[in-house]
Design a protein around this motif. Structure first.
Motif: not given
Ligand code: F6R
Length: 250
Positions: A168-188
Protein backbone atom coordinates in the motif's frame (compact mmCIF):
# COMPACT_ATOMS: atom_id res chain seq x y z
CA UNK A 1 -18.37 -20.85 16.21
CA UNK A 2 -20.36 -20.68 13.01
CA UNK A 3 -18.43 -20.97 9.74
CA UNK A 4 -19.81 -19.84 6.38
CA UNK A 5 -18.01 -21.00 3.27
CA UNK A 6 -18.61 -18.76 0.27
CA UNK A 7 -17.76 -19.53 -3.33
CA UNK A 8 -15.52 -16.52 -3.83
CA UNK A 9 -14.54 -13.09 -2.54
CA UNK A 10 -17.68 -11.35 -3.68
CA UNK A 11 -19.95 -13.97 -2.07
CA UNK A 12 -17.88 -13.69 1.12
CA UNK A 13 -18.30 -9.91 1.05
CA UNK A 14 -22.06 -10.18 0.59
CA UNK A 15 -22.40 -12.67 3.42
CA UNK A 16 -20.38 -10.49 5.80
CA UNK A 17 -22.38 -7.43 4.75
CA UNK A 18 -25.60 -9.38 5.39
CA UNK A 19 -24.51 -10.09 8.96
CA UNK A 20 -23.53 -6.46 9.57
CA UNK A 21 -26.71 -5.12 8.02
CA UNK A 22 -28.82 -7.53 10.13
CA UNK A 23 -27.11 -6.09 13.20
CA UNK A 24 -27.78 -2.51 12.08
CA UNK A 25 -31.41 -3.19 11.14
CA UNK A 26 -32.17 -5.01 14.40
CA UNK A 27 -30.28 -2.51 16.55
CA UNK A 28 -30.04 0.86 14.77
CA UNK A 29 -28.05 2.43 17.66
CA UNK A 30 -25.51 -0.39 17.77
CA UNK A 31 -21.77 -0.05 18.23
CA UNK A 32 -19.83 -1.55 15.34
CA UNK A 33 -16.16 -2.41 15.74
CA UNK A 34 -14.64 -1.92 12.29
CA UNK A 35 -11.52 -3.16 10.52
CA UNK A 36 -9.44 -1.99 7.60
CA UNK A 37 -7.18 -4.03 5.29
CA UNK A 38 -8.02 -5.46 1.90
CA UNK A 39 -10.41 -8.21 3.05
CA UNK A 40 -13.36 -6.05 4.22
CA UNK A 41 -13.31 -3.67 1.23
CA UNK A 42 -15.95 -5.70 -0.64
CA UNK A 43 -18.07 -5.88 2.51
CA UNK A 44 -18.04 -2.08 2.80
CA UNK A 45 -18.85 -1.74 -0.93
CA UNK A 46 -21.87 -3.96 -0.45
CA UNK A 47 -23.06 -2.02 2.59
CA UNK A 48 -22.74 1.24 0.64
CA UNK A 49 -24.77 -0.26 -2.20
CA UNK A 50 -27.57 -1.34 0.13
CA UNK A 51 -27.49 2.05 1.87
CA UNK A 52 -27.87 3.79 -1.52
CA UNK A 53 -30.83 1.55 -2.34
CA UNK A 54 -32.43 2.68 0.92
CA UNK A 55 -32.20 -0.75 2.53
CA UNK A 56 -30.33 0.37 5.63
CA UNK A 57 -29.29 3.46 7.53
CA UNK A 58 -26.26 4.14 9.70
CA UNK A 59 -27.73 7.31 11.19
CA UNK A 60 -27.79 5.90 14.72
CA UNK A 61 -24.71 3.69 14.47
CA UNK A 62 -21.58 4.39 16.50
CA UNK A 63 -18.28 2.90 15.42
CA UNK A 64 -14.85 2.20 16.84
CA UNK A 65 -12.04 1.13 14.56
CA UNK A 66 -9.46 -1.38 15.60
CA UNK A 67 -6.29 0.49 14.87
CA UNK A 68 -4.28 3.28 13.29
CA UNK A 69 -0.68 3.68 12.18
CA UNK A 70 1.40 5.85 14.43
CA UNK A 71 2.59 9.00 12.65
CA UNK A 72 -0.06 9.07 9.91
CA UNK A 73 -2.61 11.88 9.99
CA UNK A 74 -6.27 11.47 9.10
CA UNK A 75 -5.53 13.08 5.71
CA UNK A 76 -2.73 10.65 4.80
CA UNK A 77 -4.08 8.34 2.11
CA UNK A 78 -2.72 5.25 3.90
CA UNK A 79 -4.11 6.16 7.30
CA UNK A 80 -6.93 3.99 8.54
CA UNK A 81 -9.12 7.07 9.16
CA UNK A 82 -8.72 7.93 5.47
CA UNK A 83 -9.49 4.31 4.54
CA UNK A 84 -12.72 4.35 6.55
CA UNK A 85 -13.81 7.69 5.09
CA UNK A 86 -13.21 6.59 1.51
CA UNK A 87 -14.55 3.03 1.78
CA UNK A 88 -17.55 3.59 4.04
CA UNK A 89 -18.13 6.72 6.09
CA UNK A 90 -18.22 9.24 3.22
CA UNK A 91 -20.83 7.18 1.38
CA UNK A 92 -23.37 6.46 4.12
CA UNK A 93 -25.29 8.52 6.68
CA UNK A 94 -23.12 7.71 9.69
CA UNK A 95 -22.35 10.89 11.64
CA UNK A 96 -18.65 11.76 11.70
CA UNK A 97 -18.79 12.45 15.45
CA UNK A 98 -20.08 8.91 15.97
CA UNK A 99 -17.03 7.36 14.32
CA UNK A 100 -13.84 6.68 16.22
CA UNK A 101 -10.36 5.78 15.00
CA UNK A 102 -7.28 6.06 17.24
CA UNK A 103 -5.35 9.28 16.62
CA UNK A 104 -2.07 8.25 15.02
CA UNK A 105 -0.67 11.75 15.49
CA UNK A 106 -1.21 11.89 19.26
CA UNK A 107 1.91 13.23 20.94
CA UNK A 108 1.34 11.05 23.96
CA UNK A 109 0.41 7.57 22.71
CA UNK A 110 -0.27 6.26 26.24
CA UNK A 111 -2.79 9.05 26.85
CA UNK A 112 -4.39 8.38 23.45
CA UNK A 113 -4.71 4.68 24.28
CA UNK A 114 -6.37 5.52 27.62
CA UNK A 115 -8.71 7.97 25.83
CA UNK A 116 -9.65 5.29 23.30
CA UNK A 117 -10.42 2.70 25.99
CA UNK A 118 -12.60 5.29 27.70
CA UNK A 119 -14.50 5.85 24.44
CA UNK A 120 -15.18 2.11 24.18
CA UNK A 121 -16.36 2.03 27.81
CA UNK A 122 -18.54 5.14 27.34
CA UNK A 123 -20.19 3.48 24.33
CA UNK A 124 -21.04 0.51 26.53
CA UNK A 125 -18.74 -1.85 24.61
CA UNK A 126 -18.94 -3.22 21.09
CA UNK A 127 -21.97 -5.08 19.75
CA UNK A 128 -20.39 -6.54 16.63
CA UNK A 129 -16.66 -6.55 15.96
CA UNK A 130 -15.53 -7.09 12.37
CA UNK A 131 -12.03 -8.59 12.05
CA UNK A 132 -9.62 -9.51 9.30
CA UNK A 133 -6.68 -11.71 10.14
CA UNK A 134 -2.99 -11.28 9.43
CA UNK A 135 -0.84 -14.09 8.02
CA UNK A 136 0.75 -14.40 11.45
CA UNK A 137 -2.62 -14.56 13.19
CA UNK A 138 -2.73 -10.93 14.26
CA UNK A 139 -6.10 -9.31 14.94
CA UNK A 140 -6.14 -5.55 14.93
CA UNK A 141 -2.40 -5.01 15.29
CA UNK A 142 -2.10 -7.43 18.17
CA UNK A 143 1.01 -9.16 16.92
CA UNK A 144 2.29 -12.57 18.10
CA UNK A 145 3.88 -12.17 21.52
CA UNK A 146 3.94 -13.93 24.90
CA UNK A 147 0.76 -12.46 26.37
CA UNK A 148 -2.64 -11.19 25.25
CA UNK A 149 -2.73 -7.37 25.67
CA UNK A 150 -6.02 -6.25 27.22
CA UNK A 151 -6.53 -2.62 26.26
CA UNK A 152 -5.52 -0.21 23.52
CA UNK A 153 -1.74 -0.01 23.26
CA UNK A 154 1.17 1.06 21.11
CA UNK A 155 2.70 -1.81 19.21
CA UNK A 156 5.85 -2.38 17.16
CA UNK A 157 4.80 -3.97 13.89
CA UNK A 158 6.49 -7.25 13.04
CA UNK A 159 8.55 -7.67 9.87
CA UNK A 160 5.84 -9.99 8.50
CA UNK A 161 3.19 -7.27 8.89
CA UNK A 162 5.46 -4.60 7.40
CA UNK A 163 6.09 -6.95 4.44
CA UNK A 164 2.37 -7.65 4.03
CA UNK A 165 1.42 -3.96 4.14
CA UNK A 166 4.19 -2.52 2.00
CA UNK A 167 2.00 -3.06 -1.07
CA UNK A 168 0.00 0.00 0.00
CA UNK A 169 3.04 2.29 0.27
CA UNK A 170 5.59 3.62 -2.21
CA UNK A 171 8.31 1.52 -0.57
CA UNK A 172 8.85 -0.66 2.50
CA UNK A 173 10.69 2.21 4.17
CA UNK A 174 7.48 4.24 4.09
CA UNK A 175 5.50 1.69 6.13
CA UNK A 176 5.09 3.01 9.68
CA UNK A 177 6.88 0.85 12.25
CA UNK A 178 4.33 1.35 15.00
CA UNK A 179 0.56 1.43 15.41
CA UNK A 180 -2.05 2.04 18.05
CA UNK A 181 -4.37 -0.93 18.38
CA UNK A 182 -7.36 -1.98 20.38
CA UNK A 183 -6.38 -4.78 22.75
CA UNK A 184 -7.43 -8.40 22.65
CA UNK A 185 -9.45 -7.78 25.84
CA UNK A 186 -11.63 -5.19 24.10
CA UNK A 187 -12.10 -7.47 21.09
CA UNK A 188 -13.06 -10.40 23.33
CA UNK A 189 -15.55 -8.19 25.20
CA UNK A 190 -17.52 -7.55 21.99
CA UNK A 191 -20.92 -9.26 22.10
CA UNK A 192 -20.25 -10.91 18.77
CA UNK A 193 -17.31 -11.19 16.41
CA UNK A 194 -17.33 -11.52 12.63
CA UNK A 195 -14.07 -12.67 11.03
CA UNK A 196 -13.59 -12.35 7.27
CA UNK A 197 -10.87 -14.28 5.44
CA UNK A 198 -10.12 -14.60 1.78
CA UNK A 199 -7.52 -16.35 -0.36
CA UNK A 200 -5.36 -19.47 -0.22
CA UNK A 201 -2.60 -17.54 1.53
CA UNK A 202 -4.81 -17.35 4.64
CA UNK A 203 -5.72 -21.05 4.70
CA UNK A 204 -2.94 -22.22 7.04
CA UNK A 205 -3.39 -19.46 9.61
CA UNK A 206 -7.17 -19.92 9.62
CA UNK A 207 -6.64 -23.57 10.53
CA UNK A 208 -4.13 -22.89 13.29
CA UNK A 209 -6.13 -19.98 14.71
CA UNK A 210 -9.36 -21.91 15.04
CA UNK A 211 -8.18 -25.50 15.45
CA UNK A 212 -4.70 -25.14 16.97
CA UNK A 213 -3.63 -24.34 20.53
CA UNK A 214 -4.82 -21.09 22.10
CA UNK A 215 -1.65 -19.06 22.35
CA UNK A 216 -0.63 -15.39 22.15
CA UNK A 217 1.80 -16.53 19.45
CA UNK A 218 -1.34 -16.79 17.29
CA UNK A 219 -3.42 -13.90 18.67
CA UNK A 220 -6.59 -14.87 16.76
CA UNK A 221 -6.57 -18.26 18.52
CA UNK A 222 -8.16 -16.61 21.58
CA UNK A 223 -11.34 -16.27 19.52
CA UNK A 224 -11.88 -19.99 20.20
CA UNK A 225 -12.97 -18.85 23.68
CA UNK A 226 -15.48 -16.28 22.43
CA UNK A 227 -19.11 -17.49 22.61
CA UNK A 228 -20.35 -15.73 19.44
CA UNK A 229 -17.85 -15.89 16.59
CA UNK A 230 -18.84 -16.13 12.94
CA UNK A 231 -16.13 -16.93 10.42
CA UNK A 232 -16.96 -16.02 6.84
CA UNK A 233 -14.43 -17.16 4.28
CA UNK A 234 -14.10 -17.92 0.64
CA UNK A 235 -13.40 -21.50 -0.39
CA UNK A 236 -9.67 -20.93 -0.80
CA UNK A 237 -9.22 -19.57 2.72
CA UNK A 238 -11.14 -22.46 4.26
CA UNK A 239 -9.38 -25.35 2.50
CA UNK A 240 -7.13 -26.18 5.48
CA UNK A 241 -9.71 -25.82 8.25
CA UNK A 242 -12.00 -28.07 6.23
CA UNK A 243 -9.48 -30.90 6.79
CA UNK A 244 -10.26 -30.71 10.53
CA UNK A 245 -13.80 -31.87 9.82
CA UNK A 246 -15.39 -28.72 11.28
CA UNK A 247 -19.07 -28.10 10.56
CA UNK A 248 -19.45 -25.55 7.78
CA UNK A 249 -22.65 -23.80 6.70
CA UNK A 250 -23.20 -23.53 2.94
C1 F6R B 1 -6.93 -3.82 9.99
C2 F6R B 1 -6.39 -4.81 10.88
C3 F6R B 1 -5.57 -5.97 10.46
C4 F6R B 1 -6.05 -6.63 9.17
C5 F6R B 1 -5.13 -7.80 8.80
C6 F6R B 1 -5.55 -8.48 7.53
O1 F6R B 1 -7.68 -2.85 10.70
O2 F6R B 1 -6.62 -4.65 12.01
O3 F6R B 1 -5.57 -6.92 11.50
O4 F6R B 1 -7.35 -7.10 9.35
O5 F6R B 1 -3.83 -7.33 8.66
O6 F6R B 1 -5.38 -7.59 6.48
P1 F6R B 1 -5.86 -7.95 5.00
O7 F6R B 1 -7.33 -7.96 5.04
O8 F6R B 1 -5.31 -6.84 4.15
O9 F6R B 1 -5.28 -9.29 4.68
Amino acid sequence: MRIYECADYSAMSRQAANIISAQVILEPQCVLGLATGSTPIGTYEQLVEWYKKGDLSFAGVRSVNLDEYRGLSAEHDQSYRYFMQTHLFDHVDIRRENTNVPNGMAEDPAAECARYDQIIRDLGGIDLQLLGMGHNGHIGFNEPTDYFPLGTHLVDLTQSTIEANKRFFASEADVPRQALTMGVGSIMSAKSVLVVVSGADKAAIVRSAFCGPITPQVPASILQLHPHVTLVGDRAALTEIRKEGVAVCG
